[in-house]
Design a protein around this motif. Structure first.
Motif, mmCIF file in Angstrom:
data_model
loop_
_atom_site.group_PDB
_atom_site.id
_atom_site.type_symbol
_atom_site.label_atom_id
_atom_site.label_comp_id
_atom_site.label_asym_id
_atom_site.label_seq_id
_atom_site.Cartn_x
_atom_site.Cartn_y
_atom_site.Cartn_z
ATOM 1 N N GLU A 1 15.781 -29.926 30.829
ATOM 2 C CA GLU A 1 15.747 -30.800 29.727
ATOM 3 C C GLU A 1 16.442 -30.338 28.343
ATOM 4 O OE1 GLU A 1 11.502 -32.159 29.091
ATOM 5 O OE2 GLU A 1 11.125 -31.380 31.215
ATOM 6 N N ALA A 2 16.552 -31.318 27.309
ATOM 7 C CA ALA A 2 17.254 -30.585 26.106
ATOM 8 C C ALA A 2 16.159 -30.064 24.976
ATOM 9 C CB ALA A 2 17.947 -31.717 25.230
ATOM 10 N N GLN A 3 15.104 -30.635 25.235
ATOM 11 C CA GLN A 3 13.894 -29.851 24.554
ATOM 12 C C GLN A 3 12.673 -29.712 25.383
ATOM 13 O OE1 GLN A 3 13.403 -32.689 21.243
ATOM 14 N NE2 GLN A 3 14.188 -31.350 19.769
ATOM 15 N N PRO A 4 12.673 -28.719 26.164
ATOM 16 C CA PRO A 4 11.824 -28.313 27.036
ATOM 17 C C PRO A 4 10.251 -28.251 26.429
ATOM 18 C CG PRO A 4 12.915 -26.396 26.703
ATOM 19 C CD PRO A 4 13.712 -27.390 25.932
ATOM 20 N N PHE A 5 10.143 -27.541 25.065
ATOM 21 C CA PHE A 5 8.817 -27.971 24.122
ATOM 22 C C PHE A 5 8.950 -29.254 23.346
ATOM 23 C CE2 PHE A 5 9.338 -23.504 25.554
ATOM 24 C CZ PHE A 5 8.133 -23.267 26.204
ATOM 25 N N ARG A 6 8.075 -30.130 23.369
ATOM 26 C CA ARG A 6 8.219 -31.353 22.650
ATOM 27 C C ARG A 6 7.671 -31.169 21.443
ATOM 28 N NH1 ARG A 6 6.157 -35.595 27.633
ATOM 29 N NH2 ARG A 6 8.264 -35.222 28.684
ATOM 30 N N PRO A 7 8.481 -31.596 20.397
ATOM 31 C CA PRO A 7 8.309 -31.238 18.899
ATOM 32 C C PRO A 7 7.151 -31.973 18.383
ATOM 33 C CG PRO A 7 10.279 -32.394 19.054
ATOM 34 C CD PRO A 7 9.814 -32.024 20.498
ATOM 35 N N GLU A 8 6.675 -33.199 19.162
ATOM 36 C CA GLU A 8 5.446 -33.976 18.367
ATOM 37 C C GLU A 8 4.330 -33.335 18.661
ATOM 38 O OE1 GLU A 8 6.606 -36.002 22.600
ATOM 39 O OE2 GLU A 8 7.652 -35.020 20.882
ATOM 40 N N PHE A 9 4.248 -32.146 19.524
ATOM 41 C CA PHE A 9 2.963 -31.416 19.513
ATOM 42 C C PHE A 9 3.006 -30.400 18.420
ATOM 43 C CE2 PHE A 9 3.091 -33.220 23.799
ATOM 44 C CZ PHE A 9 1.983 -33.432 24.024
ATOM 45 N N ARG A 10 2.092 -30.196 17.577
ATOM 46 C CA ARG A 10 1.966 -29.275 16.489
ATOM 47 C C ARG A 10 1.110 -28.128 17.011
ATOM 48 N NH1 ARG A 10 -0.638 -31.218 11.263
ATOM 49 N NH2 ARG A 10 -1.925 -32.382 12.519
#
Length: 301
Positions: A175-184
């Motif tokens: 995945e390009a973003q393994p951690f999803r930025p919508e999660f604060r």
């Protein structure tokens, strides 16, 4: 041909915690390896003003451990974790929080468990560390105590944390973003949920101990309540969130509110435990109505 020695990139995401970061780097410099692996350090600074750069440069000048410094200017913990992974070399990625410090056998214990249990990652316990004696109610409530498990115990996604973990690097290659930025917050639980759904396994390593520094500012009631509101609000981002969770909070919030006077009579510890649980549920309810109770990117100090 013999396989080359495995390499671990220890990733630290940091934001304006210079004294904590210095302590952590100093402890990381003394990690035991027994020749089983090599390791380096990646510091991902989430402060666009690069406040951690001087600390990292000072450490690099007096340490033989390779260290890389990078910056994620957008204030978001998930994006900062992704930035750290982008700059990580080797076969494994370890994460430890910037307000923690490990024992000397930390990395070795995680690496051994990963190998012995034939899993994709290993997680260790984090215990609170108080540089100053805290109020009794802080200790009584056990807000900073976390559950532990026997070494080799296979965790579910709800137990997944990145404050003390070693992960195989290949987990981040899909995945390009393994951690999803919508999660604060809770971006680590979301990561583990997706990885476990894909068939990956993660084991507990009870010997890989790290300590979390709990400064006096985190004893403040406002800090604990704001963190609870954020925790509740972010829960709605998880795919597992639904009408049942809203109904549960709608039923629980009035009960905790009604219990507050009784809890106050029982003491500050009981009162704060009750109030924090109330704020957890209020965060869920407010977020379900489209109201953001906490606007700050981080609730941390």
């Amino acid at each position: 041909m013999m396989n080359p020695t495995p390499h671990i990139a220890v990733c630290i995401c940091t934001y304006k915690r210079l004294l904590f970061l210095k302590r952590l780097l100093d402890e990381l410099a003394a990690q035991e390896t027994r020749g089983l692996f090599t390791y380096s350090i990646v510091v991902a600074d989430n402060d666009r003003s690069e406040s951690a750069k001087a600390v990292v440069e000072d450490f690099a000048a007096r340490s033989e451990i390779p260290v890389k410094y990078c910056v994620e200017p957008r204030q978001n913990i998930a994006l900062t974790r992704n930035k750290a992974v982008e700059n990580a070399d080797g076969d494994f990625v370890a994460f430890i929080d910037d307000d923690e410090f490990p024992i000397k056998g930390w990395l070795l214990a995680l690496f051994t468990t990963c190998s012995d249990c034939d899993v994709d990652g290993a997680l260790g316990p984090v215990k609170p560390h108080f540089d100053e004696p805290p109020p009794k109610w802080v200790v009584q409530t056990k807000f900073y105590d976390r559950p532990t498990y026997p070494t080799g115990f296979i965790i579910d996604w709800r137990k997944g944390r990145t404050g003390n973990v070693l992960l195989k690097k290949r987990l981040f290659e899909t995945e390009a973003q393994p951690f999803r930025p919508e999660f604060r917050t809770g971006e680590d639980q979301d990561f583990f949920r997706r990885m476990i759904e894909q068939g990956h396994k993660f084991a507990w390593c009870n010997e890989a101990l790290a300590y979390e520094v709990v400064p006096p500012i985190r004893w403040k009631r406002t800090f604990l309540l704001r963190r609870a509101l954020l925790r509740g609000a972010v829960s709605r981002v998880h795919p597992t969130f639904g009408a049942l969770a809203i109904l549960k909070s709608a039923a629980a919030a009035p009960l905790y509110a009604a219990a507050l006077p009784i809890a106050l009579v029982m003491g500050q510890g009981h009162f704060m435990s009750c109030l924090v649980k109330l704020c957890d549920h209020l965060g869920v309810l407010l977020a379900s109505l489209g109201i953001n109770p906490i606007s700050d990117p981080y609730v941390t100090d």
